[in-house]
Write a protein that holds these residues in place. Structure first.
Motif, PDB file in Angstrom:
ATOM      1  N   LEU A 211       9.609  74.089  35.970  1.00 25.96           N
ATOM      2  CA  LEU A 211       8.632  73.452  36.857  1.00 25.96           C
ATOM      3  C   LEU A 211       8.870  71.953  36.976  1.00 25.96           C
ATOM      4  N   LEU A 212       9.268  71.294  35.889  1.00 25.42           N
ATOM      5  CA  LEU A 212       9.559  69.866  35.989  1.00 25.42           C
ATOM      6  C   LEU A 212      10.795  69.620  36.861  1.00 25.42           C
ATOM      7  N   GLY A 213      11.798  70.471  36.716  1.00 22.97           N
ATOM      8  CA  GLY A 213      12.969  70.357  37.590  1.00 22.97           C
ATOM      9  C   GLY A 213      12.595  70.582  39.040  1.00 22.97           C
ATOM     10  N   GLY A 214      11.690  71.544  39.274  1.00 20.52           N
ATOM     11  CA  GLY A 214      11.218  71.780  40.632  1.00 20.52           C
ATOM     12  C   GLY A 214      10.437  70.595  41.174  1.00 20.52           C
ATOM     13  N   ALA A 215       9.636  69.967  40.310  1.00 21.74           N
ATOM     14  CA  ALA A 215       8.872  68.788  40.737  1.00 21.74           C
ATOM     15  C   ALA A 215       9.810  67.655  41.147  1.00 21.74           C
ATOM     16  N   VAL A 216      10.898  67.474  40.396  1.00 20.71           N
ATOM     17  CA  VAL A 216      11.879  66.434  40.743  1.00 20.71           C
ATOM     18  C   VAL A 216      12.559  66.782  42.071  1.00 20.71           C
ATOM     19  N   ALA A 217      12.816  68.077  42.303  1.00 23.89           N
ATOM     20  CA  ALA A 217      13.467  68.485  43.553  1.00 23.89           C
ATOM     21  C   ALA A 217      12.639  68.108  44.772  1.00 23.89           C
ATOM     22  N   THR A 218      11.305  68.071  44.620  1.00 26.26           N
ATOM     23  CA  THR A 218      10.457  67.704  45.766  1.00 26.26           C
ATOM     24  C   THR A 218      10.669  66.254  46.182  1.00 26.26           C
ATOM     25  N   PHE A 219      11.265  65.422  45.314  1.00 22.69           N
ATOM     26  CA  PHE A 219      11.598  64.055  45.705  1.00 22.69           C
ATOM     27  C   PHE A 219      12.643  64.042  46.822  1.00 22.69           C
ATOM     28  N   PHE A 220      13.409  65.112  46.905  1.00 20.73           N
ATOM     29  CA  PHE A 220      14.444  65.213  47.931  1.00 20.73           C
ATOM     30  C   PHE A 220      14.085  66.227  49.022  1.00 20.73           C
ATOM     31  N   GLU A 221      13.364  67.287  48.646  1.00 19.65           N
ATOM     32  CA  GLU A 221      13.073  68.369  49.588  1.00 19.65           C
ATOM     33  C   GLU A 221      11.770  68.147  50.336  1.00 19.65           C
ATOM     34  N   GLY A 222      10.859  67.354  49.760  1.00 13.13           N
ATOM     35  CA  GLY A 222       9.581  67.092  50.403  1.00 13.13           C
ATOM     36  C   GLY A 222       8.466  67.982  49.889  1.00 13.13           C
ATOM     37  N   SER A 223       7.227  67.544  50.122  1.00 11.58           N
ATOM     38  CA  SER A 223       6.036  68.292  49.727  1.00 11.58           C
ATOM     39  C   SER A 223       5.048  68.317  50.886  1.00 11.58           C
ATOM     40  N   ASN A 224       4.111  69.249  50.818  1.00  6.71           N
ATOM     41  CA  ASN A 224       3.223  69.523  51.951  1.00  6.71           C
ATOM     42  C   ASN A 224       1.896  68.766  51.808  1.00  6.71           C
ATOM     43  N   PHE A 225       1.926  67.453  52.023  1.00  6.50           N
ATOM     44  CA  PHE A 225       0.721  66.648  51.860  1.00  6.50           C
ATOM     45  C   PHE A 225       0.542  65.699  53.049  1.00  6.50           C
ATOM     46  N   VAL A 226      -0.671  65.160  53.139  1.00  3.13           N
ATOM     47  CA  VAL A 226      -1.007  64.196  54.195  1.00  3.13           C
ATOM     48  C   VAL A 226      -1.708  63.008  53.544  1.00  3.13           C
ATOM     49  N   VAL A 227      -1.325  61.810  53.914  1.00  2.00           N
ATOM     50  CA  VAL A 227      -1.946  60.578  53.416  1.00  2.00           C
ATOM     51  C   VAL A 227      -2.699  59.910  54.567  1.00  2.00           C
ATOM     52  N   GLU A 228      -3.971  59.581  54.326  1.00  2.00           N
ATOM     53  CA  GLU A 228      -4.804  58.944  55.340  1.00  2.00           C
ATOM     54  C   GLU A 228      -5.452  57.709  54.733  1.00  2.00           C
ATOM     55  N   LYS A 229      -4.736  56.591  54.785  1.00  2.00           N
ATOM     56  CA  LYS A 229      -5.227  55.362  54.163  1.00  2.00           C
ATOM     57  C   LYS A 229      -6.459  54.810  54.872  1.00  2.00           C
ATOM     58  N   ASN A 230      -6.679  55.192  56.129  1.00  2.00           N
ATOM     59  CA  ASN A 230      -7.871  54.727  56.837  1.00  2.00           C
ATOM     60  C   ASN A 230      -9.163  55.210  56.188  1.00  2.00           C
ATOM     61  N   ASN A 231      -9.060  56.242  55.376  1.00  2.00           N
ATOM     62  CA  ASN A 231     -10.254  56.750  54.687  1.00  2.00           C
ATOM     63  C   ASN A 231     -10.816  55.737  53.695  1.00  2.00           C
ATOM     64  N   LEU A 232      -9.992  54.758  53.306  1.00  2.00           N
ATOM     65  CA  LEU A 232     -10.495  53.687  52.437  1.00  2.00           C
ATOM     66  C   LEU A 232     -11.637  52.938  53.111  1.00  2.00           C
ATOM     67  N   ILE A 233     -11.577  52.878  54.420  1.00  2.00           N
ATOM     68  CA  ILE A 233     -12.604  52.152  55.187  1.00  2.00           C
ATOM     69  C   ILE A 233     -13.728  53.091  55.612  1.00  2.00           C
ATOM     70  N   THR A 234     -13.368  54.278  56.068  1.00  2.00           N
ATOM     71  CA  THR A 234     -14.355  55.163  56.698  1.00  2.00           C
ATOM     72  C   THR A 234     -15.171  55.981  55.710  1.00  2.00           C
ATOM     73  N   GLU A 235     -14.672  56.171  54.485  1.00  2.00           N
ATOM     74  CA  GLU A 235     -15.378  57.048  53.551  1.00  2.00           C
ATOM     75  C   GLU A 235     -16.090  56.301  52.427  1.00  2.00           C
ATOM     76  N   GLY A 236     -16.221  55.007  52.545  1.00  2.00           N
ATOM     77  CA  GLY A 236     -17.042  54.237  51.610  1.00  2.00           C
ATOM     78  C   GLY A 236     -16.540  54.266  50.181  1.00  2.00           C
ATOM     79  N   LEU A 237     -17.454  54.597  49.246  1.00  2.00           N
ATOM     80  CA  LEU A 237     -17.137  54.485  47.821  1.00  2.00           C
ATOM     81  C   LEU A 237     -16.306  55.652  47.288  1.00  2.00           C
ATOM     82  N   THR A 238     -16.234  56.752  47.999  1.00  2.00           N
ATOM     83  CA  THR A 238     -15.493  57.922  47.512  1.00  2.00           C
ATOM     84  C   THR A 238     -14.452  58.384  48.529  1.00  2.00           C
ATOM     85  N   PRO A 239     -13.476  57.535  48.819  1.00  2.00           N
ATOM     86  CA  PRO A 239     -12.475  57.914  49.813  1.00  2.00           C
ATOM     87  C   PRO A 239     -11.490  58.954  49.270  1.00  2.00           C
ATOM     88  N   VAL A 240     -11.102  59.884  50.133  1.00  2.00           N
ATOM     89  CA  VAL A 240     -10.037  60.832  49.810  1.00  2.00           C
ATOM     90  C   VAL A 240      -8.828  60.414  50.629  1.00  2.00           C
TER      91      VAL A 240
END
Length: 380
Positions: free
Chosen positions: A131-160
């Motif tokens: 599993l650790l080797g697989g986790a390192v492989a995602t550094f090259f193969e990619g992972s299925n996530f989304v980052v939304e930094k605007n939530n820092l502003i829109t979601e107040g004290l508990t941003p996701v």
């Protein structure tokens, strides 16, 4: 010290810690072969007590690796550890089973029997590196996530800020065959290192002979899977960041990195040579028992160079397959300049810590482990 220098510096330390962690997983590699090396209870206890002298080094390095990521690249920490939590929980569970198994397998009142806890050690020895080797492989193969930094502003004290794009919580990475290829390569790698350590540390001719015979198959397995993944890595498209920070797909990105970062290519080559030297001398000499050192140093250099290829030269070290622009780079996922600067000065203590570890290692292993050494209340 510029902000960019600090980002590069901390990625180097992350790469070094990751490489040391892979080396120290010789504990897992040896544990995965307890029943192959030990045909009776006395022999298995020798193997367990040999790795039992070092398992805390591995666990501590794993925790330090996570802590360094949290401090220097917190967005990766929150995205990966928070989003792919089933993957990381599986890894941590295997390490918890390891700790419990060492402590309780020969304790009075153990109703499960020593073999049950030794089987848990085998589980950790295979699942942890996979599993650790697989986790390192995602550094090259990619992972299925989304980052939304605007939530820092829109979601107040508990941003996701980031979330997984599906409900698998990281386990979907295992559906990528190349993730499994690198994971299997790491399993074989840790087994080769574990066998080298047993040969160096255990004073038992029968176990040593078995370890030398078993090592040949493990080396072959490692080379097949690692070289297959390395060839795949050098010809695949990679995730690059342009001058504006926009993530684009670049053909032969990691091969281009290897050419542009020629010192890293040299480190990779030297590491491969040292690993083959340590393994070769051990396999073809019945008396050579110090192969763990050249091979171990070689592994550290190889893993460190691969991680540097993943992060340097304007590369997204944690690419997103769900949203390309959510991919993480050194520049868009690091801590503030103030935090990185403060930690830079703290990191100057690292050589003293390493010196203490080297002294403790020498004190523990200044003589080989014998059957007489496990005939006391402190033995596992």
């Amino acid at each position: 010290m510029t902000y960019e220098f600090l980002q590069q510096y901390w990625w180097f330390l992350i790469s070094l810690l990751g490489a040391l962690l892979v080396f120290l997983m010789f504990v897992q590699g040896a544990n995965s072969m307890i029943f192959a090396l030990g045909k009776n209870e006395a022999e298995r206890r020798l193997v367990v007590n040999s790795t039992g002298r070092k398992w805390e080094f591995t666990f501590t390095t794993l925790v330090t690796f996570g802590g360094a990521y949290f401090a220097s690249f917190p967005l990766f920490y929150s995205t990966s550890f928070g989003g792919a939590y089933w993957l990381w929980m599986a890894i941590l569970l295997s390490f918890v089973l390891q700790a419990v198994s060492y402590e309780f397998q020969n304790k009075i009142g153990n109703v499960l029997g020593a073999k049950t806890f030794q089987a848990f050690l085998v589980f950790n020895g295979i699942v942890g590196p996979l599993l650790l080797g697989g986790a390192v492989a995602t550094f090259f193969e990619g992972s299925n996530f989304v980052v939304e930094k605007n939530n820092l502003i829109t979601e107040g004290l508990t941003p996701v800020i980031s979330h997984w794009a599906n409900g698998s919580a990281g386990l979907d990475a295992l559906l990528n065959p190349w993730v499994l290829v690198l994971g299997i390569a790491v399993v074989f790698l840790t087994q080769t290192l574990g066998l080298l350590y047993i040969i160096n540390n255990v004073d038992d001719e029968t176990i040593t002979v078995r370890a030398r015979k078993t090592a040949m198959g493990c080396v072959a397995g490692f080379l097949v899977f690692f070289l297959a993944y390395l060839a795949h890595l050098l010809v695949k498209d990679g995730f690059a960041a342009d001058a504006n920070g926009t993530i684009v797909m670049e053909p032969y990105k990691y091969f281009n990195n290897l050419i542009a970062l020629w010192p890293v290519a040299v480190i990779l080559l030297v590491g491969v040579v040292l690993y083959l030297l340590g393994m070769g001398k051990t396999l073809f000499s019945k008396t050579f028992c110090k192969g763990i050192w050249p091979a171990g140093i070689g592994v550290v250099l190889v893993v460190m160079s691969l991680l540097m290829l993943a992060g340097y030269n304007d590369t997204a070290y944690y690419p997103s397959t769900a949203d390309l622009q959510s991919s993480l780079t050194l520049a868009n996922s690091c801590s503030s300049e103030t935090t990185l600067t403060a930690m830079f000065y703290v990191s100057l203590l690292i050589p003293f810590v390493l010196a203490y570890i080297a002294y403790a290692w020498y004190a523990i292993d200044k003589k080989k482990l014998t059957a007489d050494d496990i005939k006391n209340d402190h033995a596992y």
